[in-house]
Motif scaffolding. Structure first.
Motif, short mmCIF file in Angstrom:
data_model
loop_
_atom_site.label_atom_id
_atom_site.label_comp_id
_atom_site.label_asym_id
_atom_site.label_seq_id
_atom_site.Cartn_x
_atom_site.Cartn_y
_atom_site.Cartn_z
N CYS A 150 0.87 -1.17 0.00
CA CYS A 150 0.00 0.00 0.00
C CYS A 150 0.91 1.22 0.00
O CYS A 150 1.40 1.64 1.05
CB CYS A 150 -0.92 -0.01 1.21
SG CYS A 150 -2.10 1.36 1.21
N ALA A 151 1.16 1.75 -1.17
CA ALA A 151 2.15 2.82 -1.31
C ALA A 151 1.54 4.06 -1.95
O ALA A 151 0.55 3.99 -2.68
CB ALA A 151 3.34 2.33 -2.15
N SER A 152 2.16 5.19 -1.65
CA SER A 152 1.87 6.46 -2.32
C SER A 152 0.39 6.79 -2.27
O SER A 152 -0.19 6.92 -1.22
CB SER A 152 2.41 6.39 -3.76
OG SER A 152 3.79 6.15 -3.75
N CYS A 153 -0.26 6.91 -3.45
CA CYS A 153 -1.70 7.22 -3.49
C CYS A 153 -2.50 6.24 -2.65
O CYS A 153 -3.49 6.61 -2.01
CB CYS A 153 -2.22 7.12 -4.93
SG CYS A 153 -2.14 8.64 -5.85
N GLY A 154 -2.12 4.97 -2.69
CA GLY A 154 -2.84 3.96 -1.94
C GLY A 154 -2.84 4.26 -0.46
O GLY A 154 -3.87 4.13 0.21
N TYR A 155 -1.69 4.68 0.07
CA TYR A 155 -1.63 4.97 1.49
C TYR A 155 -2.44 6.22 1.84
O TYR A 155 -3.08 6.28 2.89
CB TYR A 155 -0.19 5.14 1.98
CG TYR A 155 -0.17 5.30 3.49
CD1 TYR A 155 -0.31 4.19 4.32
CD2 TYR A 155 -0.08 6.56 4.07
CE1 TYR A 155 -0.36 4.34 5.69
CE2 TYR A 155 -0.13 6.71 5.44
CZ TYR A 155 -0.27 5.60 6.25
OH TYR A 155 -0.35 5.75 7.61
N ILE A 156 -2.44 7.22 0.96
CA ILE A 156 -3.25 8.40 1.21
C ILE A 156 -4.72 7.99 1.36
O ILE A 156 -5.42 8.42 2.28
CB ILE A 156 -3.11 9.43 0.07
CG1 ILE A 156 -1.64 9.85 -0.11
CG2 ILE A 156 -3.97 10.66 0.35
CD1 ILE A 156 -1.00 10.49 1.07
N ALA A 157 -5.19 7.14 0.45
CA ALA A 157 -6.58 6.68 0.52
C ALA A 157 -6.83 5.91 1.81
O ALA A 157 -7.83 6.14 2.51
CB ALA A 157 -6.90 5.80 -0.69
N PHE A 158 -5.91 5.02 2.18
CA PHE A 158 -6.09 4.20 3.38
C PHE A 158 -6.07 5.05 4.65
O PHE A 158 -6.67 4.68 5.66
CB PHE A 158 -5.01 3.12 3.43
CG PHE A 158 -5.43 1.83 2.78
CD1 PHE A 158 -6.08 1.84 1.56
CD2 PHE A 158 -5.17 0.61 3.37
CE1 PHE A 158 -6.48 0.66 0.94
CE2 PHE A 158 -5.55 -0.58 2.77
CZ PHE A 158 -6.21 -0.55 1.55
N LEU A 229 3.01 18.83 0.03
CA LEU A 229 2.58 19.38 1.31
C LEU A 229 1.09 19.14 1.54
O LEU A 229 0.66 18.86 2.67
CB LEU A 229 2.89 20.87 1.37
CG LEU A 229 4.38 21.22 1.47
CD1 LEU A 229 4.59 22.73 1.29
CD2 LEU A 229 4.97 20.76 2.79
N TYR A 230 0.31 19.22 0.48
CA TYR A 230 -1.13 18.95 0.59
C TYR A 230 -1.37 17.53 1.08
O TYR A 230 -2.15 17.31 2.01
CB TYR A 230 -1.78 19.18 -0.78
CG TYR A 230 -3.20 18.68 -0.90
CD1 TYR A 230 -4.24 19.35 -0.26
CD2 TYR A 230 -3.50 17.55 -1.66
CE1 TYR A 230 -5.55 18.89 -0.36
CE2 TYR A 230 -4.80 17.09 -1.77
CZ TYR A 230 -5.82 17.77 -1.13
OH TYR A 230 -7.11 17.30 -1.23
N PHE A 231 -0.69 16.56 0.49
CA PHE A 231 -0.90 15.18 0.89
C PHE A 231 -0.29 14.87 2.26
O PHE A 231 -0.83 14.06 3.02
CB PHE A 231 -0.36 14.23 -0.18
CG PHE A 231 -1.22 14.19 -1.42
CD1 PHE A 231 -2.54 13.80 -1.34
CD2 PHE A 231 -0.71 14.56 -2.66
CE1 PHE A 231 -3.35 13.77 -2.46
CE2 PHE A 231 -1.51 14.54 -3.79
CZ PHE A 231 -2.85 14.15 -3.69
N ARG A 232 0.82 15.49 2.59
CA ARG A 232 1.39 15.33 3.94
C ARG A 232 0.40 15.79 5.00
O ARG A 232 0.19 15.13 6.02
CB ARG A 232 2.68 16.14 4.06
CG ARG A 232 3.90 15.52 3.42
CD ARG A 232 5.03 16.53 3.30
NE ARG A 232 5.40 17.11 4.58
CZ ARG A 232 6.49 16.77 5.26
NH1 ARG A 232 7.32 15.86 4.78
NH2 ARG A 232 6.78 17.34 6.41
N ASP A 233 -0.24 16.94 4.74
CA ASP A 233 -1.20 17.48 5.70
C ASP A 233 -2.41 16.54 5.85
O ASP A 233 -2.96 16.39 6.95
CB ASP A 233 -1.68 18.87 5.27
CG ASP A 233 -0.60 19.93 5.44
OD1 ASP A 233 0.39 19.66 6.15
OD2 ASP A 233 -0.75 21.03 4.85
N ILE A 234 -2.81 15.91 4.75
CA ILE A 234 -3.92 14.95 4.82
C ILE A 234 -3.55 13.78 5.72
O ILE A 234 -4.33 13.38 6.60
CB ILE A 234 -4.27 14.44 3.41
CG1 ILE A 234 -5.01 15.51 2.63
CG2 ILE A 234 -5.11 13.15 3.49
CD1 ILE A 234 -5.28 15.16 1.18
N VAL A 235 -2.36 13.21 5.52
CA VAL A 235 -1.95 12.06 6.32
C VAL A 235 -1.85 12.43 7.80
O VAL A 235 -2.33 11.69 8.67
CB VAL A 235 -0.60 11.50 5.81
CG1 VAL A 235 -0.05 10.45 6.76
CG2 VAL A 235 -0.77 10.91 4.42
#
Length: 290
Positions: A150-158, A229-235
């Motif tokens: 579960c990497a990259s986009c997959g981890y953001i979704a999870f 930065l957008y995706f970091r903030d989401i995680v």
């Protein structure tokens, strides 16, 4: 038409993708360009813990929601497999399709919970947006189950799910980072010459890509930094206990990911099903007492 759509999606994408996904994308792009791509059509299965299969209701059923034909209390197991593309192609659902299926599961009275069973290197960042919207408004318990990677986009979704479990210690997790990739054909690879002209009024049109093609990636890096930065903030928002060191794109084995707050444990699928079954039964009992 589907070939053209695939090429356009890849060529316009900002990617969150582990290197294991490169080869398949390159193979398909090259085969389409060379005119010898023969797609392999793969059926993906959506199943319940009771063994029911999701159907298209082509038997004359009056159900508008295909999940409504399942037994009450079913847990839907929905696959998120392979390179994540926004639209569906020959070999998989698009992530927009997955989002719609999850929404239907949430809307059906027959579904008590959802398991998203993932094995993906990530993919197109644009594929995330509808799925983010659906998972941000979860109506039922939802668990992400990592069965491989579960990497990259997959981890953001999870990260949007109530819990994340991994099938074993050596399943791979992470890759939280973005990049851009351009294919710039040389003269020997090109069948035609492309000449572009930009008026002064449109001097910034496609400028990051034009500069990157010349070997200057400063502008594209600036653009990618905003996305990263957008995706970091989401995680961080979804998993407040996650370690900062996980946010630079590194891949971890599950036993490492658990200690860093990336996942909630290492479980078998049957253990995850048992947990959800107990949770939903307890919730049903509480509601009945009210």
């Amino acid at each position: 038409m589907l070939r053209q759509q695939f090429l356009q999606e890849i060529e316009s994408a900002r990617l969150m993708l582990h290197t294991s996904g490169y080869k398949s994308i390159d193979y398909i792009c090259n085969a389409i360009h060379n005119g010898n791509f023969v797609p392999e059509i793969v059926e993906q299965t959506i199943i319940s813990t009771r063994g029911e299969l999701l159907s298209d209701n082509d038997d004359g059923s009056q159900h508008k929601n295909p999940f409504d034909s399942w037994a009450a209390g079913s847990i839907a197991i929905i696959p998120l497999v392979g390179v994540m593309m926004k639209y569906g192609y020959w070999w998989s659902y698009g992530v927009d399709d997955i989002a719609s299926i999850i929404w239907l599961a949430y809307e059906s009275d027959k579904i008590s919970a959802v398991i998203v069973k993932g094995d993906t290197p990530g993919g197109n960042t644009d594929s995330l947006f509808l799925l983010q919207e659906v998972l941000s408004e979860k109506k039922k318990p939802t668990i992400g189950f990592i069965d491989g990677m579960c990497a990259s986009c997959g981890y953001i979704a999870f990260s949007y799910m109530d819990k994340i479990y991994s099938i074993n210690r050596m399943a791979r997790v992470g890759g939280i980072g973005v990049f851009a990739r351009m294919l710039v054909p040389n003269n020997e690879q090109s069948y035609y010459k492309v000449v572009e002209s930009y008026p002064d009024e449109s001097k910034d049109k496609n400028l990051p890509e034009r500069e990157m093609a010349k070997g200057n990636d400063r502008l594209i890096k600036e653009e990618l930094s905003k996305l990263a930065l957008y995706f970091r903030d989401i995680v961080i928002g979804n998993r407040p206990g996650i370690s900062e060191e996980t946010l630079t794109g590194k891949i971890y084995y599950s036993y490492e990911a658990e200690t860093l707050g990336m996942i909630d444990g290492i479980r078998s699928l049957s253990e995850v099903i048992d947990e959800l079954t107990t949770l939903t039964e307890n919730r049903k009992q509480i509601l009945s007492n009210l």
